[in-house]
Design a protein around this motif. Structure first.
Motif: not given
Length: 92
Positions: A1-24
């Motif tokens: 997840m850290k690698a994904c966050h590091a790749f994102l830039a301002p004005r991007d939008t992170l899309v995840v299929p379901s909330l339970d797939r994103y956070g513990r």
């Protein structure tokens, strides 16, 4: 997840299929989405539909956040009184 966050830039939008797939946990999810928002990054989940790039989506997300379990708190002092209390008496 850290690698994904590091790749994102301002004005991007992170899309995840379901909330339970994103956070513990819900608190973990709330913290990560707050971090994204501070960096100017949106968050969407098509399954639950909290699109934080819109006011309505932010409202829905904050309702989820309000349901997060509060941190452990000390027990009220009144609990210690329950064993010795009798009707008509004060708890000492």
């Amino acid at each position: 997840m850290k690698a994904c966050h590091a790749f994102l830039a301002p004005r991007d939008t992170l899309v995840v299929p379901s909330l339970d797939r994103y956070g513990r946990s819900l608190q973990d999810l709330v913290n990560m989405v707050a971090e994204l928002r501070e960096r100017g990054i949106g968050f969407q989940s098509p399954h639950e539909a909290p699109d934080t790039t819109t006011p309505g989506g932010r409202l829905i997300f904050h309702v989820f956040a309000a349901l997060a379990e509060p941190p452990d708190r000390p027990r009220p002092l009144v609990q210690g009184c329950s064993r010795s209390w009798r009707p008509g008496t004060a708890c000492s």
